[in-house]
Write a protein that holds these residues in place. Sequence first.
Motif, PDB file in Angstrom:
ATOM      1  N   MET A 192      22.380  36.354  55.933  1.00 43.98           N
ATOM      2  CA  MET A 192      23.595  37.136  55.692  1.00 43.98           C
ATOM      3  C   MET A 192      24.613  36.312  54.899  1.00 43.98           C
ATOM      4  SD  MET A 192      24.009  39.042  59.387  1.00 43.98           S
ATOM      5  CE  MET A 192      25.564  39.799  58.894  1.00 43.98           C
ATOM      6  N   TRP A 193      24.760  35.044  55.275  1.00 43.29           N
ATOM      7  CA  TRP A 193      25.636  34.155  54.516  1.00 43.29           C
ATOM      8  C   TRP A 193      25.159  34.053  53.068  1.00 43.29           C
ATOM      9  CZ3 TRP A 193      30.207  31.785  55.164  1.00 43.29           C
ATOM     10  CH2 TRP A 193      30.751  31.727  56.452  1.00 43.29           C
ATOM     11  N   ALA A 194      23.854  33.921  52.891  1.00 41.30           N
ATOM     12  CA  ALA A 194      23.303  33.784  51.537  1.00 41.30           C
ATOM     13  C   ALA A 194      23.603  35.017  50.696  1.00 41.30           C
ATOM     14  CB  ALA A 194      21.797  33.548  51.613  1.00 41.30           C
ATOM     15  N   GLN A 195      23.459  36.200  51.283  1.00 39.52           N
ATOM     16  CA  GLN A 195      23.744  37.429  50.550  1.00 39.52           C
ATOM     17  C   GLN A 195      25.219  37.511  50.162  1.00 39.52           C
ATOM     18  OE1 GLN A 195      22.364  40.483  53.188  1.00 39.52           O
ATOM     19  NE2 GLN A 195      20.196  40.111  52.769  1.00 39.52           N
ATOM     20  N   GLY A 196      26.096  37.177  51.120  1.00 40.39           N
ATOM     21  CA  GLY A 196      27.527  37.217  50.826  1.00 40.39           C
ATOM     22  C   GLY A 196      27.924  36.215  49.757  1.00 40.39           C
ATOM     23  N   LEU A 197      27.386  35.001  49.853  1.00 38.31           N
ATOM     24  CA  LEU A 197      27.711  33.976  48.859  1.00 38.31           C
ATOM     25  C   LEU A 197      27.161  34.343  47.486  1.00 38.31           C
ATOM     26  CD1 LEU A 197      27.059  30.792  51.020  1.00 38.31           C
ATOM     27  CD2 LEU A 197      29.274  31.629  50.223  1.00 38.31           C
ATOM     28  N   THR A 198      25.987  34.957  47.457  1.00 37.70           N
ATOM     29  CA  THR A 198      25.414  35.373  46.173  1.00 37.70           C
ATOM     30  C   THR A 198      26.289  36.422  45.499  1.00 37.70           C
ATOM     31  OG1 THR A 198      23.176  34.921  46.992  1.00 37.70           O
ATOM     32  CG2 THR A 198      23.379  36.334  45.052  1.00 37.70           C
ATOM     33  N   ILE A 199      26.779  37.376  46.282  1.00 40.50           N
ATOM     34  CA  ILE A 199      27.684  38.387  45.720  1.00 40.50           C
ATOM     35  C   ILE A 199      28.956  37.727  45.195  1.00 40.50           C
ATOM     36  CG2 ILE A 199      29.115  40.383  46.287  1.00 40.50           C
ATOM     37  CD1 ILE A 199      26.935  41.218  48.276  1.00 40.50           C
ATOM     38  N   GLY A 200      29.477  36.769  45.964  1.00 39.85           N
ATOM     39  CA  GLY A 200      30.670  36.056  45.513  1.00 39.85           C
ATOM     40  C   GLY A 200      30.435  35.299  44.221  1.00 39.85           C
ATOM     41  N   VAL A 201      29.261  34.685  44.102  1.00 41.51           N
ATOM     42  CA  VAL A 201      28.921  33.950  42.880  1.00 41.51           C
ATOM     43  C   VAL A 201      28.833  34.898  41.686  1.00 41.51           C
ATOM     44  CG1 VAL A 201      27.036  32.727  41.740  1.00 41.51           C
ATOM     45  CG2 VAL A 201      27.799  31.993  43.984  1.00 41.51           C
ATOM     46  N   LEU A 202      28.228  36.057  41.882  1.00 39.87           N
ATOM     47  CA  LEU A 202      28.122  37.030  40.793  1.00 39.87           C
ATOM     48  C   LEU A 202      29.499  37.518  40.344  1.00 39.87           C
ATOM     49  CD1 LEU A 202      25.064  39.140  42.031  1.00 39.87           C
ATOM     50  CD2 LEU A 202      25.109  37.445  40.194  1.00 39.87           C
ATOM     51  N   ILE A 203      30.386  37.739  41.304  1.00 38.51           N
ATOM     52  CA  ILE A 203      31.744  38.161  40.947  1.00 38.51           C
ATOM     53  C   ILE A 203      32.458  37.057  40.173  1.00 38.51           C
ATOM     54  CG2 ILE A 203      34.004  38.771  41.884  1.00 38.51           C
ATOM     55  CD1 ILE A 203      32.538  40.145  44.196  1.00 38.51           C
ATOM     56  N   ALA A 204      32.327  35.813  40.648  1.00 36.92           N
ATOM     57  CA  ALA A 204      32.962  34.688  39.954  1.00 36.92           C
ATOM     58  C   ALA A 204      32.411  34.531  38.548  1.00 36.92           C
ATOM     59  CB  ALA A 204      32.753  33.403  40.756  1.00 36.92           C
ATOM     60  N   ALA A 205      31.091  34.701  38.391  1.00 35.76           N
ATOM     61  CA  ALA A 205      30.489  34.594  37.059  1.00 35.76           C
ATOM     62  C   ALA A 205      31.026  35.673  36.130  1.00 35.76           C
ATOM     63  CB  ALA A 205      28.967  34.698  37.169  1.00 35.76           C
ATOM     64  N   GLY A 206      31.188  36.890  36.661  1.00 37.92           N
ATOM     65  CA  GLY A 206      31.735  37.966  35.842  1.00 37.92           C
ATOM     66  C   GLY A 206      33.165  37.696  35.412  1.00 37.92           C
ATOM     67  N   VAL A 207      33.977  37.179  36.338  1.00 37.64           N
ATOM     68  CA  VAL A 207      35.375  36.872  36.007  1.00 37.64           C
ATOM     69  C   VAL A 207      35.452  35.783  34.947  1.00 37.64           C
ATOM     70  CG1 VAL A 207      37.529  35.933  36.919  1.00 37.64           C
ATOM     71  CG2 VAL A 207      36.255  37.631  38.241  1.00 37.64           C
ATOM     72  N   LEU A 208      34.666  34.716  35.121  1.00 38.49           N
ATOM     73  CA  LEU A 208      34.690  33.619  34.155  1.00 38.49           C
ATOM     74  C   LEU A 208      34.188  34.063  32.785  1.00 38.49           C
ATOM     75  CD1 LEU A 208      33.467  30.607  36.319  1.00 38.49           C
ATOM     76  CD2 LEU A 208      35.749  30.980  35.395  1.00 38.49           C
ATOM     77  N   THR A 209      33.157  34.889  32.776  1.00 40.93           N
ATOM     78  CA  THR A 209      32.631  35.373  31.501  1.00 40.93           C
ATOM     79  C   THR A 209      33.655  36.222  30.767  1.00 40.93           C
ATOM     80  OG1 THR A 209      30.378  35.365  32.387  1.00 40.93           O
ATOM     81  CG2 THR A 209      30.775  36.686  30.416  1.00 40.93           C
ATOM     82  N   GLN A 210      34.340  37.099  31.504  1.00 46.56           N
ATOM     83  CA  GLN A 210      35.364  37.930  30.880  1.00 46.56           C
ATOM     84  C   GLN A 210      36.519  37.081  30.358  1.00 46.56           C
ATOM     85  OE1 GLN A 210      35.254  41.039  30.097  1.00 46.56           O
ATOM     86  NE2 GLN A 210      37.324  41.082  29.257  1.00 46.56           N
ATOM     87  N   THR A 211      36.896  36.052  31.132  1.00 50.16           N
ATOM     88  CA  THR A 211      37.964  35.150  30.686  1.00 50.16           C
ATOM     89  C   THR A 211      37.569  34.424  29.415  1.00 50.16           C
ATOM     90  OG1 THR A 211      38.652  34.827  32.984  1.00 50.16           O
ATOM     91  CG2 THR A 211      39.424  33.217  31.368  1.00 50.16           C
ATOM     92  N   GLN A 212      36.323  33.970  29.363  1.00 51.05           N
ATOM     93  CA  GLN A 212      35.846  33.264  28.174  1.00 51.05           C
ATOM     94  C   GLN A 212      35.825  34.190  26.963  1.00 51.05           C
ATOM     95  OE1 GLN A 212      31.782  31.808  28.329  1.00 51.05           O
ATOM     96  NE2 GLN A 212      32.376  29.960  27.238  1.00 51.05           N
ATOM     97  N   ARG A 213      35.410  35.424  27.156  1.00 47.56           N
ATOM     98  CA  ARG A 213      35.403  36.377  26.044  1.00 47.56           C
ATOM     99  C   ARG A 213      36.817  36.645  25.539  1.00 47.56           C
ATOM    100  NH1 ARG A 213      31.111  40.964  28.254  1.00 47.56           N
ATOM    101  NH2 ARG A 213      29.201  39.717  27.980  1.00 47.56           N
ATOM    102  N   GLN A 214      37.760  36.762  26.471  1.00 48.97           N
ATOM    103  CA  GLN A 214      39.137  37.018  26.070  1.00 48.97           C
ATOM    104  C   GLN A 214      39.704  35.839  25.290  1.00 48.97           C
ATOM    105  OE1 GLN A 214      40.749  39.925  26.499  1.00 48.97           O
ATOM    106  NE2 GLN A 214      42.412  39.075  25.261  1.00 48.97           N
TER     107      GLN A 214
END
Length: 218
Positions: free
Chosen positions: A153-175
């Motif tokens: 359960m921890w692994a699933q939650g952390l994986t979702i958090g990592v995906l969200i962080a990756a999306g935020v960083l990617t959008q920031t880099q594009r901007q």
Amino acid sequence: MKFATEEELAGHHAATVRGAIEGVLGGLAISLPASWYAQRNWAYYRALPPHLKALGVILVVGPCYAIQAERRGVEFDKTTWTGAGKAELEREERTQQARWSTLDTKAKFKEWAMQNQYKIILGSWAASMAVAGTIVMRNRYQSTPQKIVQARMWAQGLTIGVLIAAGVLTQTQRQQSHDNRSVDHSWAYILEEQEKEEKENRIRELARAGKTPAPASA
């Protein structure tokens, strides 16, 4: 456009294989002693099923394998750069180095983080997984199957958090790329270098033919 020769392809393959071997050996040199130490000192690690222990080793060896193989391949590619393309790449590298030297510490850290965002995300995910696993396995009031379920359960939650962080960083880099974009004039520099090379080659050919002396080297 320059096409790779059979020798260059074989050399690139050999360099990539060498890097892959180095990465695997390096990953094993880190993960196996760590697993052995945990096996000897932590009862909750000894209670883990073998496939989870093997997964821990793979999570270390896999990135080391991929990163080092790519590094060796890129290093070999750089040795094959010639002509105007090489001159342009070297010019861009000097420009980047000059720009980097003008940045303050905060700007350097921010740019480094943006360039290595996936390494940071993966490292943070692995570290948080290790911490979560340690906390879960120390719970003396749960059985081993319950601990494994909670760790998943921890692994699933952390994986979702990592995906969200990756999306935020990617959008920031594009901007940032959009805000700081500039017109690419590299084609003009390449044409200039090619013209210079052609002139030098013609002068050398005439010199070999005895029609004019070769230009003195700088």
